[in-house]
Design an enzyme around this catalytic site. Structure first.
Site, PDB file in Angstrom:
ATOM      1  N   GLY A 185       1.038  -1.251   0.066  1.00  0.00           N
ATOM      2  CA  GLY A 185      -0.397  -0.557   0.170  1.00  0.00           C
ATOM      3  C   GLY A 185       1.086   1.117   0.000  1.00  0.00           C
ATOM      4  CG  PHE A 186       0.133   5.728   0.551  1.00  0.00           C
ATOM      5  CD1 PHE A 186       1.316   6.737   0.201  1.00  0.00           C
ATOM      6  CD2 PHE A 186      -0.470   6.995   1.633  1.00  0.00           C
ATOM      7  CE1 PHE A 186       2.257   7.871   0.178  1.00  0.00           C
ATOM      8  CE2 PHE A 186       0.323   8.343   1.767  1.00  0.00           C
ATOM      9  CZ  PHE A 186       1.092   8.708   1.063  1.00  0.00           C
ATOM     10  CG  ASP A 218      -1.083  -5.517   0.074  1.00  0.00           C
ATOM     11  OD1 ASP A 218      -2.185  -5.201   0.253  1.00  0.00           O
ATOM     12  OD2 ASP A 218      -0.504  -4.161   0.618  1.00  0.00           O
ATOM     13  CG  ASN A 219      -6.317  -7.928   1.002  1.00  0.00           C
ATOM     14  OD1 ASN A 219      -5.824  -7.118   0.752  1.00  0.00           O
ATOM     15  ND2 ASN A 219      -7.429  -8.259   1.399  1.00  0.00           N
ATOM     16  CG  ASN A 234      -5.183 -13.545  12.647  1.00  0.00           C
ATOM     17  OD1 ASN A 234      -5.509 -14.463  13.341  1.00  0.00           O
ATOM     18  ND2 ASN A 234      -6.269 -13.095  11.674  1.00  0.00           N
ATOM     19  N   GLY A 260      -1.137 -12.319  18.214  1.00  0.00           N
ATOM     20  CA  GLY A 260      -0.590 -13.817  18.243  1.00  0.00           C
ATOM     21  C   GLY A 260       0.137 -13.477  17.468  1.00  0.00           C
ATOM     22  CE1 TYR A 272      -9.155   3.330   8.503  1.00  0.00           C
ATOM     23  CE2 TYR A 272      -9.954   5.756   9.209  1.00  0.00           C
ATOM     24  CZ  TYR A 272      -8.591   4.950   8.559  1.00  0.00           C
ATOM     25  OH  TYR A 272      -6.980   4.754   8.321  1.00  0.00           O
ATOM     26  CE1 TYR A 331      -4.190 -10.211  22.073  1.00  0.00           C
ATOM     27  CE2 TYR A 331      -2.711 -11.309  21.879  1.00  0.00           C
ATOM     28  CZ  TYR A 331      -3.556 -11.537  21.647  1.00  0.00           C
ATOM     29  OH  TYR A 331      -3.863 -12.486  21.150  1.00  0.00           O
ATOM     30  NE  ARG A 340      -7.127   8.971   2.343  1.00  0.00           N
ATOM     31  CZ  ARG A 340      -7.563   9.009   3.325  1.00  0.00           C
ATOM     32  NH1 ARG A 340      -7.644  10.562   3.598  1.00  0.00           N
ATOM     33  NH2 ARG A 340      -7.577   8.632   4.667  1.00  0.00           N
TER      34      ARG A 340
HETATM   35  N1  UDP Z   1     -13.440  16.745  -0.102  1.00  0.00           N
HETATM   36  C1  UDP Z   1     -14.003  17.558  -1.222  1.00  0.00           C
HETATM   37  N2  UDP Z   1     -13.508  16.838  -2.627  1.00  0.00           N
HETATM   38  C2  UDP Z   1     -12.823  15.481  -3.270  1.00  0.00           C
HETATM   39  C3  UDP Z   1     -12.768  14.646  -1.493  1.00  0.00           C
HETATM   40  C4  UDP Z   1     -12.503  14.997  -0.756  1.00  0.00           C
HETATM   41  O1  UDP Z   1     -13.603  18.722  -0.819  1.00  0.00           O
HETATM   42  O2  UDP Z   1     -12.882  15.925  -3.903  1.00  0.00           O
HETATM   43  C5  UDP Z   1     -13.378  16.856   1.675  1.00  0.00           C
HETATM   44  C6  UDP Z   1     -13.676  15.853   2.322  1.00  0.00           C
HETATM   45  O3  UDP Z   1     -15.138  16.428   2.570  1.00  0.00           O
HETATM   46  C7  UDP Z   1     -13.391  15.751   3.712  1.00  0.00           C
HETATM   47  C8  UDP Z   1     -11.390  16.850   2.886  1.00  0.00           C
HETATM   48  O4  UDP Z   1     -11.179  16.955   1.955  1.00  0.00           O
HETATM   49  O5  UDP Z   1     -13.560  17.305   4.158  1.00  0.00           O
HETATM   50  C9  UDP Z   1     -10.359  15.491   3.327  1.00  0.00           C
HETATM   51  O6  UDP Z   1     -10.427  14.931   2.699  1.00  0.00           O
HETATM   52  P1  UDP Z   1     -10.202  13.145   2.626  1.00  0.00           P
HETATM   53  O7  UDP Z   1     -10.712  11.912   2.012  1.00  0.00           O
HETATM   54  O8  UDP Z   1      -9.015  13.153   2.184  1.00  0.00           O
HETATM   55  O9  UDP Z   1      -9.603  12.624   3.925  1.00  0.00           O
HETATM   56  P2  UDP Z   1     -10.583  12.779   5.225  1.00  0.00           P
HETATM   57  O10 UDP Z   1     -12.338  13.155   5.638  1.00  0.00           O
HETATM   58  O11 UDP Z   1     -10.318  11.480   5.588  1.00  0.00           O
HETATM   59  O12 UDP Z   1      -8.905  13.091   6.674  1.00  0.00           O
END
Ligand code: UDP
Length: 323
Positions: free
Chosen positions: A11-12, A32-33, A100, A103, A146, A160, A187
């Protein structure tokens, strides 16, 4: 030679950790899956003798032969779009996957560090957030899968630690960005840069007054490395306290990319935190850590990375692969 298992290693963040521990002279096992991870993030490591990749879902029983000194549990979807699409695997990797790994840590006598998150603070009523704040989380909202998995993960890890004496470390990661983020993971940062590269309008959710504080990935990795090497078992925030509204952030991206994009406003997702900024006093005191990269430095490196990707990436990997 020390051996480290890194879950979510493709991942990142996981792949950057693989790079760091290879550089430090470790034998690295990445697991990683590949639901949200990608082999492209680690293909440069595959020829190395000290690097191994296990294609495995850590929510299922984990077997690793031989000795293990450290475990970093970084497997989990981490963008709101991802965990809305795959809520149950998200819950499982934070709960069953953590169990897991713990453990395995107990069986091997390994030290284990878990990737927790600022999401444990939910939509915070305390600002900036310090580690003593317990949070304001909606367990049945869209982010609950999440947030609650990560809160359970912390509880299980402390159990643990206190009951089995496993050496554990807990990092609470605030918004982090850099090369190898998925361009279309939903994001804000990759969304805005992807929109710039495709010539689309920038989508700001709500009125854009909500705030975030963005940390460049190399700074985060350094903080995690120091925490793993420390003897501190309580949670520690790692993030960059330089706070910005999402609207101003969108404007920064427009200036950075030199486009004439328009900003369009869309509905704010449910339970989107209104403000977020880490209090990093504890990291400064205990780890002697603070971020080094300014947002303009980090964003430039990240933009150059995305710009250099083959054009097909602009349209691919939109969602986690079928599960
Ligand atoms: N956001 C936005 N436009 C987008 C994607 C995200 O305005 O196209 C906003 C989102 O609503 C949040 C902020 O940017 O308020 C950060 O979002 P991100 O998904 O990066 O992370 P998180 O909300 O988990 O901090």
């Amino acid at each position: 030679m020390k051996t480290i298992l890194i879950t979510g290693g493709a991942g990142f963040l996981g792949s950057h950790l693989c790079d760091r521990f290879i550089k430090e002279g470790y034998r690295v096992i990445a697991m990683d899956n590949l639901i949200t991870g990608s082999m492209q993030n680690i293909e440069h490591l595959m020829p190395l003798e000290n690097f191994q990749f296990y294609h495995h879902d850590v929510s299922k029983y984990i077997h690793v032969p031989g000795k293990l000194d450290y475990i970093l549990h970084f497997a989990s979807p981490a963008s709101p779009i991802d965990y809305l699409k795959i809520p149950i695997p998200t819950l499982k990797v934070g709960s069953l996957g953590t169990h897991n790994c713990l453990g395995l840590a107990l069986a091997k006598g390994a030290r284990m560090l878990i990737a927790s998150t600022s999401e444990v603070y939910g939509d915070p009523l305390v600002h900036p957030q310090n580690e003593d704040y317990w949070g304001n989380v909606n367990p049945v909202g869209p982010r609950g899968v999440y947030d609650e998995a990560k809160r359970f993960q912390e509880a299980m890890t402390m159990a643990y630690h206190t009951y089995h004496n496993v050496e554990t470390r807990i990092v609470r990661i605030f918004n982090t960005y850099g090369p190898r983020m998925r361009l279309n993971d939903g994001r804000a940062l990759p969304a805005f840069i992807g929109q710039a590269l495709r010539g689309e309008d920038i989508t700001v959710f709500g009125d854009g007054s909500q705030t975030r504080s963005f940390c460049y990935v190399d700074d985060l990795i350094e903080g995690i490395y120091r925490l793993l090497m420390s003897d501190y078992a309580q949670p520690i925030n790692i993030g960059n306290p330089d706070e910005i509204s999402i609207l101003d952030f969108a404007k920064e991206i427009i200036a950075l990319t030199g486009t004439d994009q328009k900003i369009v406003f869309k509905d704010l997702p449910k339970d989107d935190p209104k403000q977020r900024k880490p209090d990093i006093t504890r990291a400064k005191d205990i780890l002697k850590w603070e971020p080094k990269y300014s947002r303009s430095e980090g964003l430039k490196i990240t933009y150059d990375y995305f710009k250099a990707l083959p054009e097909e990436h602009l349209y691919k990997y939109a969602y986690p692969k079928e599960f």
